[in-house]
Write a protein that holds these residues in place. Structure first.
Motif, PDB file in Angstrom:
ATOM      1  N   LEU A 251      88.427 -59.342   9.428  1.00 38.24           N
ATOM      2  CA  LEU A 251      88.618 -60.083  10.674  1.00 38.24           C
ATOM      3  C   LEU A 251      87.604 -61.195  10.884  1.00 38.24           C
ATOM      4  N   ALA A 252      86.706 -61.391   9.942  1.00 40.51           N
ATOM      5  CA  ALA A 252      85.699 -62.454  10.076  1.00 40.51           C
ATOM      6  C   ALA A 252      86.381 -63.813  10.132  1.00 40.51           C
ATOM      7  N   LYS A 253      85.977 -64.625  11.107  1.00 43.35           N
ATOM      8  CA  LYS A 253      86.613 -65.937  11.271  1.00 43.35           C
ATOM      9  C   LYS A 253      85.680 -66.863  12.049  1.00 43.35           C
ATOM     10  N   GLY A 254      85.474 -68.064  11.539  1.00 45.73           N
ATOM     11  CA  GLY A 254      84.704 -69.059  12.268  1.00 45.73           C
ATOM     12  C   GLY A 254      83.220 -69.050  11.963  1.00 45.73           C
ATOM     13  N   ARG A 255      82.429 -69.367  12.980  1.00 43.44           N
ATOM     14  CA  ARG A 255      80.973 -69.506  12.846  1.00 43.44           C
ATOM     15  C   ARG A 255      80.279 -68.243  13.374  1.00 43.44           C
ATOM     16  N   TYR A 256      79.164 -67.863  12.711  1.00 43.10           N
ATOM     17  CA  TYR A 256      78.418 -66.671  13.127  1.00 43.10           C
ATOM     18  C   TYR A 256      76.919 -66.941  13.093  1.00 43.10           C
ATOM     19  N   ILE A 257      76.285 -66.880  14.266  1.00 43.26           N
ATOM     20  CA  ILE A 257      74.823 -66.957  14.330  1.00 43.26           C
ATOM     21  C   ILE A 257      74.250 -65.653  13.801  1.00 43.26           C
ATOM     22  N   CYS A 258      73.183 -65.777  13.009  1.00 43.24           N
ATOM     23  CA  CYS A 258      72.481 -64.594  12.486  1.00 43.24           C
ATOM     24  C   CYS A 258      71.007 -64.738  12.834  1.00 43.24           C
ATOM     25  N   SER A 259      70.613 -64.142  13.955  1.00 43.94           N
ATOM     26  CA  SER A 259      69.250 -64.272  14.454  1.00 43.94           C
ATOM     27  C   SER A 259      68.918 -63.053  15.297  1.00 43.94           C
ATOM     28  N   SER A 260      67.723 -62.513  15.114  1.00 37.07           N
ATOM     29  CA  SER A 260      67.392 -61.260  15.794  1.00 37.07           C
ATOM     30  C   SER A 260      66.094 -61.295  16.602  1.00 37.07           C
ATOM     31  N   HIS A 261      65.243 -62.298  16.375  1.00 31.48           N
ATOM     32  CA  HIS A 261      63.928 -62.310  17.001  1.00 31.48           C
ATOM     33  C   HIS A 261      63.600 -63.698  17.575  1.00 31.48           C
ATOM     34  N   THR A 262      62.644 -63.721  18.493  1.00 28.35           N
ATOM     35  CA  THR A 262      62.097 -64.983  18.970  1.00 28.35           C
ATOM     36  C   THR A 262      60.643 -65.090  18.530  1.00 28.35           C
ATOM     37  N   VAL A 263      60.155 -66.311  18.429  1.00 23.92           N
ATOM     38  CA  VAL A 263      58.834 -66.570  17.845  1.00 23.92           C
ATOM     39  C   VAL A 263      57.815 -66.918  18.927  1.00 23.92           C
ATOM     40  N   ASN A 264      56.770 -66.082  19.032  1.00 24.66           N
ATOM     41  CA  ASN A 264      55.622 -66.367  19.888  1.00 24.66           C
ATOM     42  C   ASN A 264      54.378 -66.363  19.005  1.00 24.66           C
ATOM     43  N   LEU A 265      53.800 -67.538  18.782  1.00 28.98           N
ATOM     44  CA  LEU A 265      52.691 -67.652  17.832  1.00 28.98           C
ATOM     45  C   LEU A 265      51.459 -66.858  18.246  1.00 28.98           C
ATOM     46  N   PHE A 266      51.227 -66.736  19.542  1.00 31.07           N
ATOM     47  CA  PHE A 266      50.065 -65.981  20.006  1.00 31.07           C
ATOM     48  C   PHE A 266      50.183 -64.505  19.602  1.00 31.07           C
ATOM     49  N   GLU A 267      51.382 -63.957  19.766  1.00 28.69           N
ATOM     50  CA  GLU A 267      51.594 -62.555  19.393  1.00 28.69           C
ATOM     51  C   GLU A 267      51.483 -62.362  17.884  1.00 28.69           C
ATOM     52  N   ILE A 268      52.053 -63.286  17.118  1.00 22.81           N
ATOM     53  CA  ILE A 268      51.989 -63.194  15.658  1.00 22.81           C
ATOM     54  C   ILE A 268      50.549 -63.297  15.192  1.00 22.81           C
ATOM     55  N   ALA A 269      49.810 -64.264  15.745  1.00 19.03           N
ATOM     56  CA  ALA A 269      48.418 -64.473  15.347  1.00 19.03           C
ATOM     57  C   ALA A 269      47.563 -63.252  15.647  1.00 19.03           C
ATOM     58  N   HIS A 270      47.764 -62.668  16.831  1.00 17.24           N
ATOM     59  CA  HIS A 270      46.979 -61.483  17.203  1.00 17.24           C
ATOM     60  C   HIS A 270      47.247 -60.330  16.238  1.00 17.24           C
ATOM     61  N   SER A 271      48.497 -60.074  15.934  1.00 16.96           N
ATOM     62  CA  SER A 271      48.846 -58.979  15.031  1.00 16.96           C
ATOM     63  C   SER A 271      48.295 -59.207  13.620  1.00 16.96           C
ATOM     64  N   LEU A 272      48.414 -60.435  13.131  1.00 11.25           N
ATOM     65  CA  LEU A 272      47.918 -60.728  11.781  1.00 11.25           C
ATOM     66  C   LEU A 272      46.395 -60.676  11.721  1.00 11.25           C
ATOM     67  N   SER A 273      45.739 -61.021  12.835  1.00  8.92           N
ATOM     68  CA  SER A 273      44.267 -60.960  12.851  1.00  8.92           C
ATOM     69  C   SER A 273      43.787 -59.518  12.730  1.00  8.92           C
ATOM     70  N   LEU A 274      44.567 -58.576  13.264  1.00 14.54           N
ATOM     71  CA  LEU A 274      44.222 -57.152  13.146  1.00 14.54           C
ATOM     72  C   LEU A 274      44.516 -56.641  11.737  1.00 14.54           C
ATOM     73  N   ILE A 281      41.549 -65.106  11.288  1.00 13.59           N
ATOM     74  CA  ILE A 281      42.768 -65.822  11.649  1.00 13.59           C
ATOM     75  C   ILE A 281      42.682 -66.406  13.064  1.00 13.59           C
ATOM     76  N   LEU A 282      43.082 -67.649  13.190  1.00 17.10           N
ATOM     77  CA  LEU A 282      43.084 -68.352  14.466  1.00 17.10           C
ATOM     78  C   LEU A 282      44.040 -67.673  15.436  1.00 17.10           C
ATOM     79  N   THR A 283      43.567 -67.404  16.646  1.00 17.29           N
ATOM     80  CA  THR A 283      44.412 -66.710  17.629  1.00 17.29           C
ATOM     81  C   THR A 283      44.591 -67.495  18.926  1.00 17.29           C
ATOM     82  N   GLU A 284      43.894 -68.600  19.077  1.00 17.10           N
ATOM     83  CA  GLU A 284      44.027 -69.416  20.288  1.00 17.10           C
ATOM     84  C   GLU A 284      44.471 -70.827  19.926  1.00 17.10           C
ATOM     85  N   PHE A 285      45.374 -71.364  20.747  1.00 22.24           N
ATOM     86  CA  PHE A 285      45.914 -72.699  20.502  1.00 22.24           C
ATOM     87  C   PHE A 285      45.937 -73.455  21.827  1.00 22.24           C
TER      88      PHE A 285
END
Length: 333
Positions: A251-274, A281-285
């Motif tokens: 039944l697949a037909k047409g266009r399909y978005i494939c996306s599951s997350h949103t990007v927040n650099l502060f959260e990513i930076a904090h987690s990677l710094s740990l 790793i830089l955590t403030e911008f």
């Protein structure tokens, strides 16, 4: 039985293409992988060493810029996954605009003409992008959906990073839909947001540059990363699984978005710094909004068909860490 499970993957040595080949082989498909140079050992070695490659994988020479070059690879295939795109042109100046649009547009139409000639292809799956959806003069209040098309005129006006890529992909997809309708091609398009996670390509890519920017502190990549604050992301596994899901679903037909997350650099930076305390790793911008307004790319249509995101419970920081570890394993970091 083998013919029913034979598919072609274009751009098979790329970041998404190679993982898609791996996933298809794991599911028992016979894969014809197209690359520009099958003799380039550095690029194809990883593919040839995949499980089942000796019995289920063959390499074929083909180029988006060459008409008819996909004819032989597609002949006899039941499905075609068109993943190839001239990403190397993204970083060129405005002089590369015509080349990118021409290669992207002519490439997909050439491949679709090969599908018409073969007369065996039951479904054509095209890897588009949320970039063909999200550039809007007046963005939606709540979410981006498949009904929207990127405003090409706005891209020309703003000339934001990668605008030529956005114009080329949007123009090519519209032309592909027109060809599919006029020539009876059963096409579905998949629109990933920023794709991150572990990978097997022996070379860097847009995705690896973004995911490793905090770790490497590469100034150019950090500048790129900042532009993506408030955007959307998805794991490479989920993207490839969605490709196969859409190919197989009746039944697949047409266009399909494939996306599951949103990007927040502060959260990513904090987690990677740990996770990597020795990297400082830089955590403030100072120039970034800590809580940007994020308009998600909705995958409701894909999920309504029955697709489930395997990595929905992870964070984008986990995706980045996977990419970093893969780079380290391959000696890229």
């Amino acid at each position: 039985m083998e013919e029913k499970r034979t598919v072609c993957v274009t751009g098979a040595s790329g970041y998404i293409g190679s993982w898609l080949v791996k996933t298809l082989l794991e599911r028992g498909y016979h894969v014809r992988a197209t690359v520009r140079d099958p003799g380039n050992e550095k690029k194809v070695k990883t593919l040839l060493e995949l499980p089942k490659a000796s019995t289920h994988l063959s390499l074929w020479k083909a180029d988006l810029a060459e008409e008819n070059s996909y004819d032989e690879a597609i002949q006899g295939c039941k499905g075609v996954f068109h993943v190839a795109t001239p990403m190397e042109l993204v970083h060129q100046g405005q002089d590369g605009e015509e080349e990118m649009e021409s290669t992207t547009l002519n490439g997909i139409l050439s491949i679709m003409r090969s599908c018409s000639k073969a007369n065996t292809v039951k479904r054509f799956v095209y890897t588009s992008s949320t970039g063909t959806i999200t550039v809007q003069a007046q963005p939606p209040l709540h979410e981006y959906t498949e009904d929207l098309w990127t405003d090409v005129d706005l891209c020309y006006e703003l000339k934001m990073y990668g605008w030529m890529y956005l114009v080329a992909k949007t123009t090519a997809e519209k032309a592909a839909w027109k060809y599919a309708e006029e020539n009876g091609i059963n096409m579905v398009t998949i629109h990933p947001s920023i794709v991150l996670g572990h990978f097997i390509t022996p070379h860097t890519s847009f995705s690896t540059d973004v995911a490793t920017a905090f770790y490497t502190k590469n100034e150019a990549n950090m500048a790129l990363l900042k532009k993506l604050n408030g955007s959307n992301a998805v794991h490479l596994d989920d993207v490839c699984n969605a490709h196969i899901f859409l190919f197989e679903h009746p039944l697949a037909k047409g266009r399909y978005i494939c996306s599951s997350h949103t990007v927040n650099l502060f959260e990513i930076a904090h987690s990677l710094s740990l996770k990597y305390p020795d990297r400082n790793i830089l955590t403030e911008f100072e120039d970034l909004d800590r809580s940007p307004k994020i308009i998600p790319c909705s995958s409701k249509k894909l999920m309504a068909l029955g697709f489930e995101f395997a990595h929905k419970n992870k964070g984008v920081c986990d995706f980045c860490a996977e990419t970093i570890e893969a780079c380290k394993e391959m000696g890229m970091l």
